[in-house]
Motif scaffolding. Structure first.
Motif, PDB file in Angstrom:
ATOM      1  N   ILE B 210     -11.301 -11.114 -27.005  1.00 46.51           N
ATOM      2  CA  ILE B 210      -9.913 -11.458 -26.641  1.00 46.51           C
ATOM      3  C   ILE B 210      -9.173 -10.300 -25.976  1.00 46.51           C
ATOM      4  O   ILE B 210      -8.022 -10.452 -25.580  1.00 46.51           O
ATOM      5  CB  ILE B 210      -9.095 -11.898 -27.877  1.00 46.51           C
ATOM      6  CG1 ILE B 210      -8.983 -10.756 -28.903  1.00 46.51           C
ATOM      7  CG2 ILE B 210      -9.669 -13.141 -28.493  1.00 46.51           C
ATOM      8  CD1 ILE B 210      -7.886 -10.996 -29.902  1.00 46.51           C
ATOM      9  N   MET B 212      -7.486  -7.716 -23.541  1.00 47.17           N
ATOM     10  CA  MET B 212      -6.911  -7.961 -22.232  1.00 47.17           C
ATOM     11  C   MET B 212      -7.539  -7.024 -21.192  1.00 47.17           C
ATOM     12  O   MET B 212      -6.880  -6.178 -20.613  1.00 47.17           O
ATOM     13  CB  MET B 212      -5.401  -7.764 -22.299  1.00 47.17           C
ATOM     14  CG  MET B 212      -4.647  -8.494 -21.235  1.00 47.17           C
ATOM     15  SD  MET B 212      -3.265  -7.546 -20.678  1.00 47.17           S
ATOM     16  CE  MET B 212      -4.033  -6.122 -19.983  1.00 47.17           C
ATOM     17  N   LYS B 265     -10.141 -14.818 -33.212  1.00 41.35           N
ATOM     18  CA  LYS B 265      -9.395 -13.847 -32.407  1.00 41.35           C
ATOM     19  C   LYS B 265     -10.034 -12.495 -32.678  1.00 41.35           C
ATOM     20  O   LYS B 265      -9.608 -11.743 -33.549  1.00 41.35           O
ATOM     21  CB  LYS B 265      -7.922 -13.858 -32.798  1.00 41.35           C
ATOM     22  CG  LYS B 265      -7.194 -15.079 -32.307  1.00 41.35           C
ATOM     23  CD  LYS B 265      -5.735 -15.029 -32.663  1.00 41.35           C
ATOM     24  CE  LYS B 265      -5.057 -16.323 -32.240  1.00 41.35           C
ATOM     25  NZ  LYS B 265      -3.694 -16.423 -32.732  1.00 41.35           N
ATOM     26  N   GLN B 266     -11.087 -12.233 -31.958  1.00 42.97           N
ATOM     27  CA  GLN B 266     -11.954 -11.117 -32.294  1.00 42.97           C
ATOM     28  C   GLN B 266     -12.242 -10.265 -31.063  1.00 42.97           C
ATOM     29  O   GLN B 266     -12.421 -10.789 -29.968  1.00 42.97           O
ATOM     30  CB  GLN B 266     -13.275 -11.699 -32.829  1.00 42.97           C
ATOM     31  CG  GLN B 266     -14.232 -10.731 -33.428  1.00 42.97           C
ATOM     32  CD  GLN B 266     -13.750 -10.202 -34.765  1.00 42.97           C
ATOM     33  OE1 GLN B 266     -13.226  -9.104 -34.820  1.00 42.97           O
ATOM     34  NE2 GLN B 266     -13.934 -10.940 -35.844  1.00 42.97           N
ATOM     35  N   LYS B 267     -12.294  -8.957 -31.292  1.00 36.94           N
ATOM     36  CA  LYS B 267     -12.781  -8.066 -30.241  1.00 36.94           C
ATOM     37  C   LYS B 267     -14.293  -8.014 -30.389  1.00 36.94           C
ATOM     38  O   LYS B 267     -14.821  -8.217 -31.473  1.00 36.94           O
ATOM     39  CB  LYS B 267     -12.216  -6.660 -30.439  1.00 36.94           C
ATOM     40  CG  LYS B 267     -10.724  -6.602 -30.333  1.00 36.94           C
ATOM     41  CD  LYS B 267     -10.243  -5.178 -30.220  1.00 36.94           C
ATOM     42  CE  LYS B 267     -10.700  -4.347 -31.377  1.00 36.94           C
ATOM     43  NZ  LYS B 267     -10.604  -2.920 -31.121  1.00 36.94           N
TER      44      LYS B 267
END
Lengths: 330, 441
Positions: B210, B212, B265-267
């Motif tokens: 997620i 940016m 919602k994970q990096k």
């Protein structure tokens, strides 16, 4: 004594002569007079040459200054009025970069984020460092070990610390959420939820830097005269009163130093958001330094990045001057 | 700095002071000569062509083999192979070499999104000045691919070399558990599977980083947009093309996924691979994942590849992002015709096959599945068949010198609308388009 060294006294001569106290130049002692006013004759040329040798000694620094400070500074000033992408010729744009800056919401958001970081980080830093310094100033077991342990993160690379905390903060696999789960707290997206990201970075930065400020506070605590505590005890002060009425006022200069150092350090916030969040989520951890870096080295807007850097430097200067005035008034 | 300043006017030529004060002159001479000596022996002096390849071991092997074969056949035009020097990214290294005029003659890993930027800097040679360029390009690659490679000035500066199409990699067992005999092809099928997986096995239907980061959109928004729009680009010249129903549909689809918790919602910087752990049923990725998955997959783990999901009413082929890497010749090249001959040799049929065999990367060559030279390879590597089919329907990056900024603008809106639901898809697409127009002004 060599005149080369004593020569530096010449600049003080008028002031010394104005003084009512007899100066060494006015001395009647012939030995002193000869020492500071040696006869000038054939060695004049040699001395002038020696003076020039001084250039040789300072040349490494001058070279360093010219290449790494002077040239970039002048070049940055030139860039303020140009558009340049490194590989194409520069284009004169006048004040366009400044006009763009005032319209650029993201830059002001980055400044706001930096301000929020400072507001979170500085009080936390002072409170934690002061608390730990007071504990480590007492005669406790393994005091040396704890002092070294708290200082250790200061000497660890910022990149390493950021990667480590990135893992600790991971939502599904991080240790922090696993510990919180033990007490029934739901998983928190420390670095992926807009409200948590900047506080999480401020917490990490505090952990990283607190050792340095503990040392400063320890120095401050050890310089508080013991008699003041004795006097307070005679007056019947309890531990809390001694802290608020003696320790804290006596630590004022240290606190101001910590504030100024933390402010300067906080303004340069870069590694943590760069490694851990990339400026997200929702630009909430986009620091001014990271934004300038992105403009310069992601998008190659060198002129605009220089303008942002210039504006940022002016803002930092303003804040530091205000803080200094405040310190001087105190 | 003049000698007068350094050692004064009055010193006599043979005095000790003079000898000593000559030191600065000697010092500066030493520094200047040392710096001059730092210049390395460049390719010019060797009369050989310098070729930079990507620095991963597979592509280095391909490059070494091609160069060895070339040098054996063309001893009068030797080529020296060197992997691109280490840097934060290959784009950054190329940029530094353009600025320092230390570019190689040939580079085989150019990202098309940067080519227009290099063209603007006059760093590349137009290849259509060479006889046979057009026929070579059109005989090897589809006309659409060649058209996309053409720059805004109408010239060709790059040879489309290879592609890694982004597809949906999926866990066969998990989708079977969700009641699907085949991979979901439409948004409705995908969301239905997501709901079943979420309720039944507490698994996510997929996972995507997620953060940016502008390039992260190559693995979510952009291939989905190409699938939904039938391969329509984002921009054309100074016009924005993506302000349309397809972009809104993609944003809406992804927003639903995150809102319902079907993607975490994970990096993706954490060490766990949720796909191979069976926690996520799919991910959008390229053929490079095959080697990794085969190496680390647990016992009994079944996976396959399918085209990207498309809107329910989609008709026609499903396009995706091709992640093309192309060959360019830099304008610093002293022997451009010899360099062009080497490039032609690089993209020959036999060398394209070696690229497949050694690096498992698809050459940008049309009709490979029916080419007798390639048939055996695909028979032995059935997983690559899906990618070879998809390679017929890939799109690269539009020709614009500000592509990174365009993706950054989309990324900002994507994050706000899709991940955090802070604005509607319509609003996000409109804002992204407005920002891109400003960037391109």
């Amino acid at each position: 004594m060599d005149r080369w060294i004593l020569g530096s006294l010449d600049c003080w001569a008028p002031a010394l002569q104005r003084s009512s106290t007899p100066t060494i130049q006015q001395s009647n002692n012939p030995a002193i007079h000869r020492a500071i006013n040696p006869p000038i004759h054939k060695s004049n040329t040699l001395m002038r040459s020696r003076d020039h040798i001084g250039y040789l000694f300072v040349s490494p620094y001058l070279l360093h200054f010219a290449v790494f400070i002077g040239f970039p500074l002048v070049f940055t000033l030139i860039l303020l009025f140009h558009r340049w992408d490194i590989v194409s010729p520069m284009v004169w744009v006048g004040l366009d970069n400044f006009a763009k800056l005032f319209r650029d919401n993201l830059f002001w958001q980055a400044m706001l984020n930096t301000g929020i970081f400072l507001l979170l980080h500085i009080p936390l830093q002072i409170a934690v460092a002061l608390f730990l310094a007071i504990q480590l100033n007492e005669r406790i077991k393994l005091r040396g070990f704890f002092r070294a342990a708290f200082f250790l993160p200061v000497v660890v690379s910022g990149v390493v610390v950021a990667i480590l905390w990135d893992q600790l903060y991971a939502k599904d696999t991080g240790v922090l959420n696993a510990l919180l789960a033990q007490i029934g707290v739901a998983k928190i997206g420390w670095l992926t939820e807009p409200h948590f990201a900047m506080p999480a970075i401020a917490l990490m930065a505090t952990w990283k830097n607190v050792g340095l400020y503990i040392v400063l506070f320890l120095v401050g605590l050890q310089s508080v005269p013991a008699q003041m505590y004795e006097a307070a005890e005679i007056e019947g002060a309890n531990a809390g009163q001694k802290f608020w009425k003696v320790t804290l006022p006596m630590l004022n200069p240290t606190i101001f130093m910590v504030v100024i150092l933390s402010t300067i350090g906080g303004f340069s916030l870069f590694i943590e958001p760069y490694i851990m969040t990339g400026g997200g989520p929702m630009n909430r951890t986009l620091s001014a330094m990271l934004y300038i870096y992105k403009q310069g080295f992601f998008f190659y807007h060198m002129g605009y990045a220089a303008t942002l850097g210039f504006a940022f430097a002016m803002i930092v200067l303003l804040v530091v001057v205000l803080q200094r005035r405040l310190v001087e008034r105190e | 700095m003049s000698n007068k300043i350094l050692h004064g006017r009055a010193s006599t030529p043979f005095s000790p002071a003079h000898r000593f004060s000559n030191s600065p002159t000697l010092f500066w001479m030493f520094i200047i000569l040392s710096l001059a000596g730092c210049r390395s022996d460049t390719k010019d002096s060797r009369q050989e062509l310098l070729y930079w390849s990507a620095n991963n071991p597979y592509e280095q092997s391909v490059a070494r083999e091609i160069v060895a074969a070339w040098n054996a056949q063309h001893p009068d035009v030797p080529v020296h192979h060197q992997p691109i020097p280490e840097g934060q990214s290959s784009e950054e290294v190329i940029l530094a070499s353009i600025a320092g005029r230390t570019t190689p003659d040939i580079y085989s890993n150019a990202w098309p999104g940067d080519v227009e930027f290099y063209v603007r800097a006059q760093a590349l040679l137009a290849l259509d000045q060479f006889a046979g360029c057009d026929s070579l390009m059109n005989s090897r690659s589809a006309a659409e691919v060649v058209a996309q490679a053409r720059s805004r000035d109408g010239k060709l500066y790059q040879v489309p070399w290879k592609t890694n199409p982004i597809m949906m990699m999926y866990n066969v067992k998990l989708f079977r558990q969700a009641g699907l005999a085949r991979a979901p092809a439409t948004y409705s099928e995908y969301l239905a599977a997501a709901a079943k997986l979420s309720n039944g096995s507490s698994s996510w239907v997929g996972i995507s980083d997620i953060r940016m980061l502008w390039w992260q959109r190559f693995f979510d928004f952009y291939p989905l947009y190409l699938a939904a729009s039938g391969g329509k680009g984002l921009v054309d010249g100074d016009s924005v093309l993506f302000e349309n129903a397809s972009a809104i549909a993609v944003m809406n689809f992804l927003q639903t996924i995150y809102r319902e918790g079907y993607f975490p919602k994970q990096k993706m910087t954490t060490t766990a691979d949720f796909f191979l752990l069976g926690k996520a049923a799919s991910r959008f990725t390229g053929p490079w994942e095959i080697t990794h998955a085969d190496k680390f997959k647990p016992e009994g783990f079944e996976y396959d590849f399918a085209p990207m999901p498309a809107p329910d009413d989609h008709k026609g082929p499903v396009y995706t992002y091709g992640d093309l890497k192309n060959i360019v010749i830099f304008s610093t090249c002293q022997r451009p015709h010899a360099a062009w001959e080497f490039v032609k040799f690089m993209v020959s049929r036999s060398n394209d096959l070696r690229l497949l065999e050694i690096a498992s990367q698809l050459p940008m060559r049309k009709g490979m599945l029916h080419d007798s030279l390639f048939v055996d390879y695909f028979a032995q590597n059935p997983r690559m068949v899906a990618f070879a089919r998809q390679a017929e329907y890939v799109r690269g990056i539009d020709q614009s010198p500000v592509m990174k900024e365009i993706f950054d603008a989309i990324s900002q809106e994507y994050e706000a609308a899709v991940v955090y639901g802070a604005k509607s898809p319509e609003h996000a697409v409109r804002d992204a388009a407005a920002r891109v127009r400003l960037i391109m002004e």
